[in-house]
Motif scaffolding. Sequence first.
Motif, PDB file in Angstrom:
ATOM      1  N   ALA A  53      35.385 -17.453   9.674  1.00 47.33           N
ATOM      2  CA  ALA A  53      35.274 -16.035   9.313  1.00 47.33           C
ATOM      3  C   ALA A  53      36.047 -15.728   8.042  1.00 47.33           C
ATOM      4  CB  ALA A  53      35.783 -15.176  10.469  1.00 47.33           C
ATOM      5  N   SER A  54      37.220 -16.322   7.877  1.00 43.70           N
ATOM      6  CA  SER A  54      37.989 -16.050   6.648  1.00 43.70           C
ATOM      7  C   SER A  54      37.341 -16.703   5.444  1.00 43.70           C
ATOM      8  CB  SER A  54      39.440 -16.538   6.800  1.00 43.70           C
ATOM      9  OG  SER A  54      39.486 -17.935   6.975  1.00 43.70           O
ATOM     10  N   GLU A  55      36.725 -17.870   5.611  1.00 42.25           N
ATOM     11  CA  GLU A  55      36.028 -18.512   4.492  1.00 42.25           C
ATOM     12  C   GLU A  55      34.807 -17.700   4.077  1.00 42.25           C
ATOM     13  OE1 GLU A  55      35.162 -22.627   5.273  1.00 42.25           O
ATOM     14  OE2 GLU A  55      37.264 -23.155   5.537  1.00 42.25           O
ATOM     15  N   ILE A  56      34.114 -17.111   5.035  1.00 44.10           N
ATOM     16  CA  ILE A  56      32.951 -16.278   4.708  1.00 44.10           C
ATOM     17  C   ILE A  56      33.411 -15.038   3.972  1.00 44.10           C
ATOM     18  CG2 ILE A  56      31.133 -14.808   5.713  1.00 44.10           C
ATOM     19  CD1 ILE A  56      30.848 -16.942   7.930  1.00 44.10           C
ATOM     20  N   SER A  57      34.481 -14.393   4.453  1.00 44.64           N
ATOM     21  CA  SER A  57      34.950 -13.175   3.794  1.00 44.64           C
ATOM     22  C   SER A  57      35.546 -13.455   2.411  1.00 44.64           C
ATOM     23  CB  SER A  57      35.981 -12.448   4.671  1.00 44.64           C
ATOM     24  OG  SER A  57      37.134 -13.247   4.827  1.00 44.64           O
ATOM     25  N   ASN A  58      36.046 -14.667   2.192  1.00 47.28           N
ATOM     26  CA  ASN A  58      36.603 -15.026   0.875  1.00 47.28           C
ATOM     27  C   ASN A  58      35.534 -15.589  -0.063  1.00 47.28           C
ATOM     28  OD1 ASN A  58      39.195 -14.255   1.592  1.00 47.28           O
ATOM     29  ND2 ASN A  58      39.707 -16.280   2.390  1.00 47.28           N
ATOM     30  N   GLY A  59      34.294 -15.698   0.401  1.00 48.26           N
ATOM     31  CA  GLY A  59      33.209 -16.193  -0.436  1.00 48.26           C
ATOM     32  C   GLY A  59      33.162 -17.681  -0.595  1.00 48.26           C
ATOM     33  N   VAL A  60      33.890 -18.448   0.235  1.00 47.26           N
ATOM     34  CA  VAL A  60      33.870 -19.901   0.150  1.00 47.26           C
ATOM     35  C   VAL A  60      32.544 -20.440   0.682  1.00 47.26           C
ATOM     36  CG1 VAL A  60      34.983 -22.023   0.949  1.00 47.26           C
ATOM     37  CG2 VAL A  60      36.368 -20.028   0.356  1.00 47.26           C
ATOM     38  N   ILE A  61      32.038 -19.798   1.718  1.00 53.08           N
ATOM     39  CA  ILE A  61      30.773 -20.231   2.320  1.00 53.08           C
ATOM     40  C   ILE A  61      29.704 -19.220   2.004  1.00 53.08           C
ATOM     41  CG2 ILE A  61      29.578 -20.725   4.474  1.00 53.08           C
ATOM     42  CD1 ILE A  61      32.192 -21.669   5.619  1.00 53.08           C
TER      43      ILE A  61
END
Length: 95
Positions: free
Chosen positions: A87-95
Amino acid sequence: MYDGGFITKPTSIIGGDAGPEVMIPLNNKMRAIQILQKAKDTIGGPDDNNVTTSVDTARVESNQQQQLMMTQVMVKLLSKIADGSMASEISNGVI
């Protein structure tokens, strides 16, 4: 049926029109084996002890490698989902 083939429904045929033919019932294994053995004996098939089989396993090995890679990706994704980092990677635009 001089070219051979499969019959999958009731059909009127002329058998033996181009010489001797074999009809093998696919729903009676023991009878099919008997007929196949007699056909092999008639046409001079190889002895059972001298049969060589060659198998190309390249596709199987390739499929196994692909399955392993997909399993590894799935395990990584599931672990990220489980620990909340996805969830944090999605919100940070990593995924």
